[in-house]
Design a protein around this motif. Structure first.
Motif, short mmCIF file in Angstrom:
data_model
loop_
_atom_site.label_atom_id
_atom_site.label_comp_id
_atom_site.label_asym_id
_atom_site.label_seq_id
_atom_site.Cartn_x
_atom_site.Cartn_y
_atom_site.Cartn_z
N ILE A 1 26.68 36.77 -17.33
CA ILE A 1 27.19 38.08 -17.74
C ILE A 1 28.07 38.69 -16.64
N ALA A 2 28.90 39.65 -17.04
CA ALA A 2 29.71 40.40 -16.05
C ALA A 2 29.58 41.89 -16.36
N PRO A 3 29.11 42.67 -15.40
CA PRO A 3 29.04 44.13 -15.60
C PRO A 3 30.39 44.77 -15.27
N LEU A 4 30.77 45.79 -16.04
CA LEU A 4 32.09 46.42 -15.83
C LEU A 4 32.00 47.77 -15.09
N ALA A 5 30.88 48.06 -14.45
CA ALA A 5 30.79 49.29 -13.63
C ALA A 5 29.64 49.08 -12.64
N PRO B 1 31.79 36.17 -7.19
CA PRO B 1 33.23 36.40 -7.41
C PRO B 1 33.50 37.87 -7.76
N LYS B 2 34.67 38.38 -7.31
CA LYS B 2 34.99 39.80 -7.54
C LYS B 2 36.19 39.93 -8.48
N TYR B 3 36.21 41.00 -9.27
CA TYR B 3 37.37 41.28 -10.12
C TYR B 3 37.69 42.77 -10.07
N ASN B 4 38.97 43.07 -10.34
CA ASN B 4 39.43 44.46 -10.34
C ASN B 4 39.03 45.16 -11.63
N LEU B 5 38.67 46.44 -11.51
CA LEU B 5 38.39 47.22 -12.72
C LEU B 5 39.58 48.08 -13.13
#
Lengths: 294, 338
Positions: A41-45, A78-82
């Motif tokens: 899963i990936a959380p968006l906040a 791993p990191k992603y931009n919001l």
């Protein structure tokens, strides 16, 4: 037309059963078809990351946003931009589900993820009770309901204890909660922050403001006669900075009695499990004598 | 003092009084008591300290700042329209405001090395940003001692775009995202941080601007006829252009530093004013100044009062109210320019 409908029904209506998917309802009332065992899963906040970890599903988090900083074990992920949303980076994580916050993310984002077959589960947190409920819901969704339920009960116990401690407080001081000290952003109507202040034995002065995040005027603050000012003013803040930006506040009861406090933003600005700790810190600030007693 | 001047000054004074008096927390009589107490150097009974602070330390400097900023922007707008002989010109056309906002954002969002950021303040960073932008525009527009107006405009628009992109990049990749909210509010233009001390630089810059433009009102009239004709009328055209550019940078830079970039006032007020005064600068400049000041005062009153106990950036109000008014005016009146 009828034939098309039947084909669509077969394709859409039957596909979950065929692939073994299950239907779940998120906090916005959207029905999603998700895999029976969700592994990635990936959380968006950031607050969602915390809720997922609290629900015992931290090991399923495949990546986090660049603004996430808690818990420390996410550092290696791993990191992603919001802002702006880095869809490619998120999709490439090979996910089963994305978990979004109603406060931070939009349904448009969800539509885009849905177009590549990724369901987005929205979590809504409006008050402290929603936090423990969200932990339980996430535990059920992610197959870790035992741990989630245990953690939620712990938090509920902590909140009940705090409620017990502050229940008898007669005089609740007027509290002004500021997000910043120059431009006076505050929490308005419907925010969880007012419940926290109430639980900590205070009365929030911005509870009835019609905007979600009103920008207060100096006039309002002066006439509010705040007895305590608390805020997430950042590292190295000193009361002199507040008076430099707002020299007229020198006659506010809070300033005269030195009751201006800088709070750790991690405990207040994201609606996650650490709000419970935040409520305790507030109570200690508002009623030091009462809270120091065991 | 003719009838129009008298009327404008009267409207300005009334507007200042209402801007200081209107608000949710303090009544008009309370405001009068505070004003009388300070105007008479402490005669009469001292006002309630909260009311005193609201009227004298919050509303009065805020009103004066709105007055100076509105007047300054409109007056420079009128001069810019003459400089480039184009009705679309406004104080921000030369990229000054873009540069100033980029400078302020760089400073406020923690991008500058500590050595720089300790020596600067946000207004100074904004002023330096505006200065950098105008220097680039000016060097592109000038060749062999002459300034090409079309190149000045094109370079200004290009630099404004570049600075806008830079500001967006800075705000999106800020190392201090918590401070973004403040910068966004400031970028939209607001007087919410006005104090007596905020007034110093804009007052000096706008006063210099007003005096110089009044002195130059006749050569400015000449410039409306075009470079060649102005030259034959005895106007030192190239020197005039340089003076106007420096003046615009000084006034706009100090205004943006104090209140952010507030759009439309500098564009629409001079046009509205010309409908009544004609094109003579001896009338257009002071009338634009007072018209801009009064317009900005009322826009700020609205920004303070539309939302209960909360405020809007005044830049939103100037656009929302100013643009429809301007369009109606364009439609109804025979438009004069040059």
């Amino acid at each position: 037309m009828r034939t098309v409908s039947i084909i669509l029904f077969i394709l859409i209506g039957c596909s979950p059963e065929l692939s073994g998917e299950r239907s779940v309802e998120d906090d916005l009332g959207r029905i999603l078809d998700v895999s029976p065992t969700i592994e990635r899963i990936a959380p968006l906040a950031p607050s969602i990351t915390e809720l997922v970890f609290a629900a015992g599903a931290g090991s399923k988090v495949a990546g986090v946003s660049t603004v996430d900083d808690f818990p420390p074990s996410i550092d290696s992920l791993p990191k992603y931009n919001l802002i702006p949303m880095d869809f490619e980076a998120i999709v490439s994580l090979d996910l089963d589900l994305i978990i979004a916050s109603e406060q931070v993310n939009t349904l448009k984002d969800a539509d885009l993820f849905a177009s590549v077959g990724l369901p987005v589960f929205f979590v809504v947190v409006n008050d402290l009770e929603d936090i423990t409920q969200s932990i339980r819901n996430l535990g059920e969704l992610l197959g870790t309901s035992m741990i989630a339920s245990h953690r939620a009960s712990e938090l509920e116990d902590s909140l009940s204890l705090l409620q017990l401690r502050t229940a008898d407080i007669k005089s609740k001081p007027d509290v002004l909660f500021l997000i910043e000290h120059t431009t006076l952003y505050a929490f308005g109507e419907g925010s969880y922050i007012h419940g926290m202040i109430d639980l900590a034995g205070g009365k929030s002065l911005t509870e009835d403001m019609s905007l979600r995040f009103p920008i207060l005027t100096d006039e309002f603050v002066l006439t509010s006669k705040a007895e305590v000012i608390v805020g997430t003013f950042g590292d190295g803040f000193e009361i002199s900075q507040l008076l430099e930006a707002h020299p007229t506040w020198d006659i506010l009861p809070a300033v005269e009695s030195g009751r201006v406090y800088n709070l750790n933003s991690d405990y207040y600005l994201g609606p996650g499990p650490r709000l419970v700790k935040g409520a305790w810190v507030l109570a200690e600030i508002l009623h030091p004598e009462m809270m120091s007693n065991p | 003092m003719n009838r129009w001047t008298f009327l404008l000054v009267f409207i300005a004074l009334i507007s200042v009084f209402f801007s200081v008096s209107l608000g949710r927390e303090v009544s008009v009589t309370d405001a009068l008591q505070v004003l009388w107490y300070h105007a008479s150097f402490g005669l009469g009974s001292p006002p309630d300290p909260i009311v005193d602070r609201i009227v004298w330390n919050l509303r009065f400097p805020r009103t004066l700042l709105a007055f100076i900023v509105g007047g300054g922007l409109a007056m420079i707008g009128a001069a810019m329209q003459t400089l480039v002989r184009n009705p679309l010109a406004e104080p921000y056309i030369l990229g000054i405001s873009g540069g100033a906002t980029a400078g302020a954002s760089l400073f406020y969002l923690g991008f500058l090395p500590p050595l720089f950021s300790k020596a600067l303040s946000m207004p100074l960073a904004a002023f330096l940003g505006g200065l950098c932008a105008i220097i680039i525009v000016y060097s592109v527009a000038g060749s062999r001692g002459r300034i090409s107006v079309s190149r000045l405009l094109l370079a200004g628009v290009a630099i404004a775009s570049l600075m806008g992109a830079l500001t967006s990049f800075i705000t999106l990749s800020s190392p201090e995202p918590d401070r973004l909210r403040s910068v966004l509010f400031w970028l939209l233009g607001s007087f919410h941080l006005a104090q007596w001390s905020t007034l110093v630089w804009p007052t000096i810059a706008v006063s210099i601007g007003l005096v110089v433009l009044m002195i130059l009102s006749r050569p400015l009239d000449g410039m409306l006829t075009g470079d060649e004709s102005a030259h034959s009328l005895g106007v030192a055209v190239e020197s005039m252009k340089r003076i106007l550019i420096v003046l615009a940078s000084l006034v706009t830079g100090s205004i943006v530093a104090a209140s952010g970039a507030i759009g439309f006032v500098g564009l629409i007020v001079p046009h509205a004013v010309r409908s009544f005064t004609g094109v003579t600068h001896r009338k257009v400049i002071p009338a634009s100044f007072i018209g801009g000041a009064v317009f900005m005062l009322w826009a700020d009153v609205a920004a303070r009062m539309i939302l209960p106990n909360a405020q809007l950036p005044v830049g939103i109000v100037t656009a929302l109210c100013g643009v429809p008014f301007f369009l109606i005016l364009l439609h109804k009146k025979q438009h004069h320019f040059g």
